[in-house]
Scaffold this active site. Structure first.
Site, PDB file in Angstrom:
ATOM      1  N   HIS A 135       0.847  -1.184   0.000  1.00 41.95           N
ATOM      2  CA  HIS A 135       0.000   0.000   0.000  1.00 41.95           C
ATOM      3  C   HIS A 135       0.878   1.227   0.000  1.00 41.95           C
ATOM      4  O   HIS A 135       1.936   1.229   0.633  1.00 41.95           O
ATOM      5  CB  HIS A 135      -0.919   0.008   1.230  1.00 41.95           C
ATOM      6  CG  HIS A 135      -2.054   0.952   1.093  1.00 41.95           C
ATOM      7  ND1 HIS A 135      -1.949   2.283   1.417  1.00 41.95           N
ATOM      8  CD2 HIS A 135      -3.298   0.765   0.610  1.00 41.95           C
ATOM      9  CE1 HIS A 135      -3.100   2.868   1.154  1.00 41.95           C
ATOM     10  NE2 HIS A 135      -3.942   1.980   0.656  1.00 41.95           N
ATOM     11  N   ASP A 171      -8.029  -5.178   0.022  1.00 45.63           N
ATOM     12  CA  ASP A 171      -8.614  -6.033  -1.002  1.00 45.63           C
ATOM     13  C   ASP A 171      -8.104  -7.466  -0.999  1.00 45.63           C
ATOM     14  O   ASP A 171      -8.513  -8.250  -1.843  1.00 45.63           O
ATOM     15  CB  ASP A 171      -8.431  -5.377  -2.379  1.00 45.63           C
ATOM     16  CG  ASP A 171      -9.467  -4.285  -2.555  1.00 45.63           C
ATOM     17  OD1 ASP A 171     -10.580  -4.473  -2.036  1.00 45.63           O
ATOM     18  OD2 ASP A 171      -9.162  -3.252  -3.153  1.00 45.63           O
TER      19      ASP A 171
HETATM   20  N1  ACO Z   1       4.212  -7.770  -4.885  1.00 44.74           N
HETATM   21  C1  ACO Z   1       5.561  -7.784  -5.058  1.00 44.74           C
HETATM   22  N2  ACO Z   1       6.348  -6.699  -4.871  1.00 44.74           N
HETATM   23  C2  ACO Z   1       5.744  -5.548  -4.542  1.00 44.74           C
HETATM   24  C3  ACO Z   1       4.359  -5.462  -4.358  1.00 44.74           C
HETATM   25  C4  ACO Z   1       3.581  -6.622  -4.543  1.00 44.74           C
HETATM   26  N3  ACO Z   1       2.255  -6.586  -4.380  1.00 44.74           N
HETATM   27  N4  ACO Z   1       4.020  -4.193  -4.021  1.00 44.74           N
HETATM   28  C5  ACO Z   1       5.175  -3.502  -3.991  1.00 44.74           C
HETATM   29  N5  ACO Z   1       6.226  -4.321  -4.286  1.00 44.74           N
HETATM   30  C6  ACO Z   1       7.656  -3.954  -4.302  1.00 44.74           C
HETATM   31  C7  ACO Z   1       8.018  -3.142  -5.539  1.00 44.74           C
HETATM   32  O1  ACO Z   1       8.442  -3.985  -6.595  1.00 44.74           O
HETATM   33  C8  ACO Z   1       9.114  -2.262  -4.994  1.00 44.74           C
HETATM   34  O2  ACO Z   1      10.276  -3.052  -4.882  1.00 44.74           O
HETATM   35  P1  ACO Z   1      11.750  -2.367  -5.115  1.00 44.74           P
HETATM   36  O3  ACO Z   1      11.890  -1.363  -4.003  1.00 44.74           O
HETATM   37  O4  ACO Z   1      12.700  -3.515  -5.020  1.00 44.74           O
HETATM   38  O5  ACO Z   1      11.700  -1.752  -6.475  1.00 44.74           O
HETATM   39  C9  ACO Z   1       8.654  -1.956  -3.571  1.00 44.74           C
HETATM   40  O6  ACO Z   1       7.852  -3.081  -3.188  1.00 44.74           O
HETATM   41  C10 ACO Z   1       7.839  -0.657  -3.432  1.00 44.74           C
HETATM   42  O7  ACO Z   1       6.734  -0.758  -4.330  1.00 44.74           O
HETATM   43  P2  ACO Z   1       6.126   0.471  -5.150  1.00 44.74           P
HETATM   44  O8  ACO Z   1       5.419  -0.075  -6.352  1.00 44.74           O
HETATM   45  O9  ACO Z   1       7.181   1.496  -5.379  1.00 44.74           O
HETATM   46  O10 ACO Z   1       5.098   1.057  -4.096  1.00 44.74           O
HETATM   47  P3  ACO Z   1       3.909   2.029  -4.420  1.00 44.74           P
HETATM   48  O11 ACO Z   1       3.601   2.747  -3.156  1.00 44.74           O
HETATM   49  O12 ACO Z   1       4.208   2.857  -5.638  1.00 44.74           O
HETATM   50  O13 ACO Z   1       2.703   1.048  -4.830  1.00 44.74           O
HETATM   51  C11 ACO Z   1       0.858  -0.432  -4.694  1.00 44.74           C
HETATM   52  C12 ACO Z   1       1.696   0.649  -3.965  1.00 44.74           C
HETATM   53  C13 ACO Z   1       0.436   0.079  -6.080  1.00 44.74           C
HETATM   54  C14 ACO Z   1      -0.392  -0.709  -3.886  1.00 44.74           C
HETATM   55  C15 ACO Z   1       1.736  -1.718  -4.843  1.00 44.74           C
HETATM   56  O14 ACO Z   1       2.095  -2.201  -3.563  1.00 44.74           O
HETATM   57  C16 ACO Z   1       1.024  -2.811  -5.645  1.00 44.74           C
HETATM   58  O15 ACO Z   1       1.106  -2.824  -6.869  1.00 44.74           O
HETATM   59  N6  ACO Z   1       0.289  -3.757  -4.946  1.00 44.74           N
HETATM   60  C17 ACO Z   1      -0.469  -4.766  -5.643  1.00 44.74           C
HETATM   61  C18 ACO Z   1      -1.788  -4.179  -6.151  1.00 44.74           C
HETATM   62  C19 ACO Z   1      -2.797  -3.907  -5.040  1.00 44.74           C
HETATM   63  O16 ACO Z   1      -3.031  -4.749  -4.178  1.00 44.74           O
HETATM   64  N7  ACO Z   1      -3.445  -2.723  -5.113  1.00 44.74           N
HETATM   65  C20 ACO Z   1      -4.483  -2.328  -4.170  1.00 44.74           C
HETATM   66  C21 ACO Z   1      -4.027  -1.229  -3.254  1.00 44.74           C
HETATM   67  S1  ACO Z   1      -5.288  -0.855  -2.062  1.00 44.74           S
HETATM   68  C22 ACO Z   1      -6.398   0.066  -2.929  1.00 44.74           C
HETATM   69  O17 ACO Z   1      -6.092   0.777  -3.834  1.00 44.74           O
HETATM   70  C23 ACO Z   1      -7.784  -0.049  -2.553  1.00 44.74           C
END
Ligand code: ACO
Length: 427
Positions: free
Chosen positions: A306, A363
């Site tokens: 998140h 979710d």
């Molecule tokens: N699975 C694997 N790796 C992940 C995940 C994941 N679900 N989420 C983040 N990471 C990793 C990224 O690859 C990144 O790694 P790095 O530092 O080695 O490059 C690090 O964790 C940080 O991730 P970001 O994408 O930079 O974080 P951001 O805050 O931009 O994204 C998000 C947040 C979009 C929710 C992300 O965690 C994600 O894509 N999760 C899966 C989708 C999801 O569940 N979305 C619902 C969110 S809740 C809502 O909107 C109601």
């Protein structure tokens, strides 16, 4: 705490005031930055950018705190009715019995859809994604309700609010029914707001509808948990569209489109599809964990991570408990719940997830409850939109009442420098 920060730039010291929130959050007010320095800030994804001051929702991502208008989400989810929460979010205070009664009556007055709009719904192919259909129909509402809202008139504002609160549940129920091949019918308006939504959705043409209190209560809880979450992607969309003085329905339609994406509200669909794929693939959780960690593999663990919560998502805790209760109360066994729990346990002890502070979000478990209710995977995000409606309305209202300027970010141009146009035959 200091009152200002100083920026040193080209031999000058330029001061910017600090802004304090009511929960000890601090920000730098850079409103005069460009005028004073000709510089802008660059912050893709707005990870450090506050777009507004807001009095609706407080969340502390480190401590896992979420409050609507000062009330803890745990308290509201355990004790409140969704319509009370909607009133609280939109108008700022919990309603008394009389105010709540009036709100419900006024919403019921508006709970119908123009027959011509119904024809638009009927003309969509049955394979259409319910979110695309809902967004289109919400947009079409503007054509059937063309009067613009005078935002300086509380009465006008109230009318627009009860109108969308009345019409969106009908559209949601009908989008669901259309997907299921069920006739488009209205509910029973002697019922409460949530109970009527359940009836509109689940009533079969060949059976007397008997309300299931387990489903009504789970739906109430899910709608409350999804009702508001400050400046997320869809809410920021609603505010920015509304900032051009586009109407409430048009702004909400844009919010629905933003919510659709799998990185935002569409995650509930993506989670259950992922869990189902793991199950059909033999349930090898460790292999999927490796895929999620492999940077050359686009697979992500959906429902994990998140932007703001870096400890736990308080909504996920409540929903996990509710998923167990709903399945038990309905006498259902869903193998994907088991896979979800194992995946969560595995991720929470894996350094990749621990180091990056990736926890289950709202979710991860919500789709499992929707599935238990008999809602198809593609319709999960439509339910999220229904829950988020009061939050979007509250944010839109706050933005318009605060007379915020049109949202218009800047950019750093990195394209070609000036060049002469070459006629087609010379290229
Ligand atoms: N699975 C694997 N790796 C992940 C995940 C994941 N679900 N989420 C983040 N990471 C990793 C990224 O690859 C990144 O790694 P790095 O530092 O080695 O490059 C690090 O964790 C940080 O991730 P970001 O994408 O930079 O974080 P951001 O805050 O931009 O994204 C998000 C947040 C979009 C929710 C992300 O965690 C994600 O894509 N999760 C899966 C989708 C999801 O569940 N979305 C619902 C969110 S809740 C809502 O909107 C109601």
């Amino acid at each position: 705490m200091a009152k200002n920060v100083t920026l040193s730039y080209e031999g000058k010291e330029i001061e910017f005031p600090l802004v304090e929130g009511t929960e000890n959050e601090w920000g730098i007010d850079v409103k005069t930055l460009r005028a004073k320095t000709n510089l802008i800030t660059l912050d893709p994804g707005f990870k450090n950018t506050g777009s507004c001051k807001s009095g609706i929702t407080f969340l502390d991502g480190e401590k896992g705190i979420l409050r609507y208008r000062g009330y803890d989400i745990e308290d509201l989810a355990a004790n409140a009715d969704f319509l009370e929460v909607a009133y609280l979010l939109i108008f700022g205070e919990l309603p008394n019995a009389e105010q709540l009664d009036k709100f419900l009556v006024d919403i019921k007055e508006e709970s119908f859809i123009d027959e011509d709009l119904k024809k638009i719904l009927e003309s969509f192919p049955s394979a259409a994604h319910p979110m695309g259909v809902l967004s289109s129909l919400t947009s079409a509402l503007t054509a059937f309700n063309p009067n613009s809202v005078d935002v300086d008139s509380e009465e006008d504002m109230y009318k627009a609010i009860v109108r969308i609160m009345g019409k969106l549940p009908v559209l949601v129920a009908w989008v669901f029914r259309k997907k299921e091949g069920l006739p488009l019918k209205y509910g029973d308006y002697s019922l409460g707001y949530v109970e009527n939504i359940a009836r509109m959705m689940f009533r079969k043409p060949n059976k007397e509808y008997i309300a299931n209190p387990v489903i009504d209560s789970a739906l109430n809880k899910l709608l409350i948990l999804h009702a508001e979450h400050e400046q997320n992607c869809s809410t920021s969309t609603v505010r920015i569209v509304g900032s051009s003085h586009a109407g409430l329905f048009a702004s909400i339609a844009a919010g629905i489109s933003a919510l659709w994406g799998p990185l935002h509200g569409g995650a509930n669909q993506a989670v259950v599809e992922m869990l189902e794929a793991i199950r059909q693939d033999g349930g090898d959780i460790k292999r999927y964990m490796e895929k999620a960690k492999d940077k050359s593999d686009p697979f992500r663990l959906m429902g994990f991570g998140h932007r703001v919560y870096k400890n736990f998502d308080p909504r996920a805790r409540i929903i996990k408990k509710a998923a167990n209760e709903v399945l038990t109360d309905l006498g259902l066994v869903d193998p994907v719940l088991d896979i979800a729990k194992k995946l969560e346990a595995e991720a929470l002890s894996d350094p990749y997830f621990v180091d990056r502070k990736l926890y289950p979000n709202v979710d991860f478990y919500s789709g499992i409850i929707y599935r238990a209710m008999g809602i198809s995977t593609e319709t999960f995000t439509v339910m999220f939109a229904l829950g988020r409606l009061p939050g979007w309305i509250a944010q839109w209202r706050e933005m318009r009442k605060n007379k915020e300027p049109i949202g218009r970010p800047r950019q750093i141009y990195v394209g070609k420098n000036h060049r002469e146009f070459l006629p087609l035959k010379s290229r």
